[in-house]
Design an enzyme around this catalytic site. Structure first.
Site, PDB file in Angstrom:
ATOM      1  N   ARG A 148       0.847  -1.199   0.000  1.00 43.37           N
ATOM      2  CA  ARG A 148       0.000   0.000   0.000  1.00 43.37           C
ATOM      3  C   ARG A 148       0.878   1.243   0.000  1.00 43.37           C
ATOM      4  O   ARG A 148       0.616   2.209  -0.695  1.00 43.37           O
ATOM      5  CB  ARG A 148      -0.938   0.036   1.221  1.00 43.37           C
ATOM      6  CG  ARG A 148      -1.896   1.238   1.149  1.00 43.37           C
ATOM      7  CD  ARG A 148      -2.795   1.396   2.366  1.00 43.37           C
ATOM      8  NE  ARG A 148      -2.038   1.728   3.552  1.00 43.37           N
ATOM      9  CZ  ARG A 148      -1.886   0.950   4.626  1.00 43.37           C
ATOM     10  NH1 ARG A 148      -2.484  -0.208   4.692  1.00 43.37           N
ATOM     11  NH2 ARG A 148      -1.150   1.328   5.643  1.00 43.37           N
ATOM     12  N   TYR A 208     -16.083  17.201 -15.195  1.00 43.59           N
ATOM     13  CA  TYR A 208     -16.449  15.786 -15.241  1.00 43.59           C
ATOM     14  C   TYR A 208     -17.481  15.502 -14.142  1.00 43.59           C
ATOM     15  O   TYR A 208     -17.326  15.950 -13.007  1.00 43.59           O
ATOM     16  CB  TYR A 208     -15.178  14.940 -15.054  1.00 43.59           C
ATOM     17  CG  TYR A 208     -15.440  13.466 -14.995  1.00 43.59           C
ATOM     18  CD1 TYR A 208     -15.761  12.755 -16.141  1.00 43.59           C
ATOM     19  CD2 TYR A 208     -15.371  12.776 -13.793  1.00 43.59           C
ATOM     20  CE1 TYR A 208     -16.007  11.396 -16.084  1.00 43.59           C
ATOM     21  CE2 TYR A 208     -15.611  11.415 -13.733  1.00 43.59           C
ATOM     22  CZ  TYR A 208     -15.937  10.731 -14.887  1.00 43.59           C
ATOM     23  OH  TYR A 208     -16.180   9.391 -14.825  1.00 43.59           O
ATOM     24  N   LYS A 264      -8.245   6.191 -19.394  1.00 41.76           N
ATOM     25  CA  LYS A 264      -8.532   6.689 -20.737  1.00 41.76           C
ATOM     26  C   LYS A 264      -7.292   6.542 -21.627  1.00 41.76           C
ATOM     27  O   LYS A 264      -6.818   5.435 -21.795  1.00 41.76           O
ATOM     28  CB  LYS A 264      -9.048   8.122 -20.637  1.00 41.76           C
ATOM     29  CG  LYS A 264     -10.064   8.344 -19.485  1.00 41.76           C
ATOM     30  CD  LYS A 264     -11.385   7.609 -19.683  1.00 41.76           C
ATOM     31  CE  LYS A 264     -12.255   7.561 -18.422  1.00 41.76           C
ATOM     32  NZ  LYS A 264     -12.552   8.828 -17.784  1.00 41.76           N
TER      33      LYS A 264
HETATM   34  C1  LIG Z   1     -13.042   9.315 -16.504  1.00 46.86           C
HETATM   35  C2  LIG Z   1     -12.648  10.662 -16.021  1.00 46.86           C
HETATM   36  C3  LIG Z   1     -12.389  10.918 -14.654  1.00 46.86           C
HETATM   37  C4  LIG Z   1     -12.601   9.864 -13.582  1.00 46.86           C
HETATM   38  O1  LIG Z   1     -11.689   8.825 -13.683  1.00 46.86           O
HETATM   39  P1  LIG Z   1     -12.006   7.312 -13.219  1.00 46.86           P
HETATM   40  O2  LIG Z   1     -10.794   6.581 -13.612  1.00 46.86           O
HETATM   41  O3  LIG Z   1     -13.253   6.875 -13.939  1.00 46.86           O
HETATM   42  O4  LIG Z   1     -12.239   7.360 -11.740  1.00 46.86           O
HETATM   43  C5  LIG Z   1     -11.985  12.190 -14.301  1.00 46.86           C
HETATM   44  N1  LIG Z   1     -11.842  13.174 -15.211  1.00 46.86           N
HETATM   45  C6  LIG Z   1     -12.083  12.966 -16.524  1.00 46.86           C
HETATM   46  C7  LIG Z   1     -11.915  14.097 -17.479  1.00 46.86           C
HETATM   47  C8  LIG Z   1     -12.498  11.715 -16.969  1.00 46.86           C
HETATM   48  O5  LIG Z   1     -12.760  11.525 -18.274  1.00 46.86           O
END
Ligand SMILES: *Cc1c(COP(=O)(O)O)cnc(C)c1O
Length: 389
Positions: free
Chosen positions: A49, A102, A199
């Site tokens: 951790r 977001y 992403k």
């Molecule tokens: C998807 C996303 C998040 C959140 O991320 P997670 O990995 O789903 O927790 C935050 N900001 C943006 C711009 C995103 O596209």
């Protein structure tokens, strides 16, 4: 290593560092715990951790790509945002965030502010008067997302950082939509960079992860301390897969962009396409800023379908090479309907105020052959045109 160009850092970080077998690709360390050499001597790693070689290598690599002093790899992007809020904000502190941020970020800030953990103010950061009024309230942190989701609004990061710093605030930029391949907020003055590595950074839609990078080492150390304290760190296996994604980040982003440019040119010729939102378009608000502060325009684009609700439904249902799904940045192309999907938590009024119409569609343009993607759009537009108005 840090004087190398981004593609070289992305490809070579940690390569050939294995001492045991001279493995070229760094091995994955799934262990939760590590042996102490002797009583009273603390090893480099004691518990995963707090620290793990695989996760730390990913954090180091991403910090280098963003030009930061260090970073923390978290279990998801939301955990990275929560980590920053927990480490930097107390009950008297104000965070100023974009009104069209977001959805998960909006929910997190709003809910925690409701509990009295800190204060939050959502403003249209593109409105200079609204921004000046917010900064006059002496926020501790200014949250920035550029380009924004789903309308790709662009904020001048350099100018905003100057104004925020003058007001005594730190600035955090959510760089998820472009990745360090196309935008480096720390070089523009930001103090923190956040990514949902889910992403573009992982890029294969098979890991949920995040990272929080600090410009200076003092902040980076504080964030690591808090990440261990609250248990925000990510899993070694996820870190391994994400680093595998990072190896091809620069190459993938080039093709993402090429494909997006091809699709944009095609969409502009279509009668069923209304307003198109993409920073590369000369009439897009913020186009000039994007040209200056971004190294590319990215492969997220939105457009309004100029037809009836039924035509929109037929169009979406007819697509074969675009999956109807949330998320973005993977190798495969996706289509989303923000009003009923990614932004459904917003009230109708809030959606309208943010400019999100029921006719809006958002594309995450993937790495398929652009000819096939265009042919798929063409047959779906043809079916939609036949559907009754
Ligand atoms: C998807 C996303 C998040 C959140 O991320 P997670 O990995 O789903 O927790 C935050 N900001 C943006 C711009 C995103 O596209």
């Amino acid at each position: 290593m840090s004087d190398k160009k981004t593609a070289t850092i992305a490809v070579r970080s940690g390569i050939e560092t294995d001492q045991q077998f001279r493995a070229v690709v760094p091995p994955i360390y799934l262990t939760s715990t590590y042996g102490f050499p002797e009583l009273g001597t603390l090893p480099q790693y004691d518990y995963s951790r707090s620290g793990n070689p695989t996760r730390n290598l990913l954090a180091e690599t991403l910090a280098k790509l963003e030009g930061g002093a260090g970073g923390v790899v978290t279990s998801c992007g939301t955990a990275a945002i929560n980590l920053l809020a927990t480490a930097q904000l107390g009950p008297d502190d104000l965070v100023v965030a974009p009104h069209d941020c977001y959805g998960g970020t909006y929910r997190l800030f709003n809910t925690r502010a409701g509990k009295g953990d800190f204060k939050v103010l959502f403003v249209d950061q593109g409105n200079s008067q609204a921004l000046a009024e917010a900064l006059a309230k002496k926020p501790t942190l200014v949250w920035v997302e550029t380009p924004s989701n789903p309308l790709l609004r662009v904020i001048d990061v350099e100018q905003l950082c100057r104004q925020a710093h003058d007001a005594g605030a730190l600035v955090a930029v959510d760089n998820t939509f472009l990745s360090p391949a196309l935008q480096q907020p720390i070089a523009l003055g930001a103090d923190f960079v956040v990514h949902s590595t889910t992403k573009y950074i992982n890029g294969h839609s098979d890991v949920v992860g995040g990272v929080l990078i600090a410009k200076d080492s003092e902040h980076a150390e504080t964030l690591s301390w808090w990440a261990n304290c609250i248990g925000a760190t990510g899993a070694p296996f996820d870190a391994y897969l994400t680093l595998r994604g990072v190896r091809t980040l620069m190459a993938r982003m080039r093709v993402h962009e090429e494909n997006a440019a091809r699709l944009l040119a095609y969409l502009q010729t279509q009668p069923l396409v209304g307003k198109i939102y993409h920073p590369s378009l000369a009439d897009h608000p913020g186009h000039a800023i994007a040209v200056r502060q971004q190294k590319g325009f990215g492969s997220m684009l939105s457009f309004e379908l100029a037809g009836s609700r039924q035509q929109l439904e037929v169009f979406v249902a007819s697509l074969n090479d675009f999956s109807l799904a949330e998320s973005l940045g993977g190798t495969e192309s996706l289509i989303a309907h923000p009003a009923s999907m990614t932004h459904r938590a917003m009230s109708d009024e809030a959606q309208l105020a943010a400019g999100i119409l029921p006719s809006l569609l958002r594309l995450s343009v993937g790495l398929e052959d652009a000819d096939d993607l265009i042919a798929d759009l063409a047959q779906a537009f043809a079916k939609a045109a036949e559907a009754s108005e």
